[in-house]
Design an enzyme around this catalytic site. Sequence first.
Site, PDB file in Angstrom:
ATOM      1  N   CYS A   1       0.828  -1.209   0.000  1.00 35.24           N
ATOM      2  CA  CYS A   1       0.000   0.000   0.000  1.00 35.24           C
ATOM      3  C   CYS A   1       0.860   1.255   0.000  1.00 35.24           C
ATOM      4  CB  CYS A   1      -0.909   0.030   1.232  1.00 35.24           C
ATOM      5  SG  CYS A   1      -2.057  -1.345   1.282  1.00 35.24           S
TER       6      CYS A   1
ATOM      7  N   ARG B   1      -7.702  -4.527  -3.209  1.00 37.80           N
ATOM      8  CA  ARG B   1      -7.276  -3.357  -3.991  1.00 37.80           C
ATOM      9  C   ARG B   1      -8.253  -3.157  -5.146  1.00 37.80           C
ATOM     10  NH1 ARG B   1      -2.363  -2.705  -1.697  1.00 37.80           N
ATOM     11  NH2 ARG B   1      -1.532  -4.646  -0.879  1.00 37.80           N
TER      12      ARG B   1
HETATM   13  C1  BEZ Z   1       0.560  -4.572   1.891  1.00 34.19           C
HETATM   14  O1  BEZ Z   1       1.757  -4.751   1.911  1.00 34.19           O
HETATM   15  O2  BEZ Z   1       0.067  -3.518   1.467  1.00 34.19           O
HETATM   16  C2  BEZ Z   1      -0.348  -5.649   2.365  1.00 34.19           C
HETATM   17  C3  BEZ Z   1       0.028  -6.958   2.161  1.00 34.19           C
HETATM   18  C4  BEZ Z   1      -0.798  -7.966   2.622  1.00 34.19           C
HETATM   19  C5  BEZ Z   1      -1.976  -7.646   3.257  1.00 34.19           C
HETATM   20  C6  BEZ Z   1      -2.350  -6.332   3.417  1.00 34.19           C
HETATM   21  C7  BEZ Z   1      -1.544  -5.331   2.973  1.00 34.19           C
END
Ligand code: BEZ
Length: 235
Positions: A52, A135
């Site tokens: 993110c 997402r």
């Molecule tokens: C992230 O790195 O954005 C992420 C990865 C796995 C679950 C939720 C967020």
Amino acid sequence: MEENKVYTMPRIGDKAPEFKAVTTQGEINFPSDYKGSWVILFSHPADFTPVCTSEFMTFATLEKQFNQANCKLVGLSVDGLYSHIAWLRTIKEKIEYKGMKDVEVTFPLIEDITMEVANKYGMVQPGESSTKAVRAVFFIDPKGIIRTIIYYPLSLGRNFDELYRVLIGLQTADEFSVALPADWRPGDDVIVPTAGSCGVAKQRMESKDEMTCHDWFFCTKKLDKEKVLKAILKK
Ligand code: BEZ
């Protein structure tokens, strides 16, 4: 006993579901505050997570480019406002990634701890996670109609070239009344609407004018990159 609310997933062509929300840029009424603009409404799973963070830095870096195509960005996660603020401050003050640093996120990030907005937009997909939004990316046109939806899982960051290509493609299809072939980019040939009568089909196959017909139902024509960009970036 309170009954569980049932939400249907919005679809392409639907009116964007309405909501009022608190964001890092103040309160918004969606989509009415954005009338006349394209909007990319996107969700992310959680603040202070690596994928993110890479996406937010990229969105913020490209924001001007999206704005020039009459498009505003609105982010969402099911975290709270203070977490959002702290995360965006960390991004600006501490994170350097792929040449991006000192990145200020100036588009609104919605707080959605109740998951009301995420549920309305089908952003929480329990097979992936029941506590985090996937997402999701919603492209909403200036009349508030959903025009494209893309979902990515938690583990895969979005492709921003593709998001920009979709935005320009939707506007090009509208502006020039054409369809766009696989992998289209501005400057590539576009598809003219399929012949709707035997006469037009025959005429197209026989004429050697501006179109190239691969068969009667599949005709393409040139559309200059400059013409596309002038039409889209003027607004
Ligand atoms: C992230 O790195 O954005 C992420 C990865 C796995 C679950 C939720 C967020």
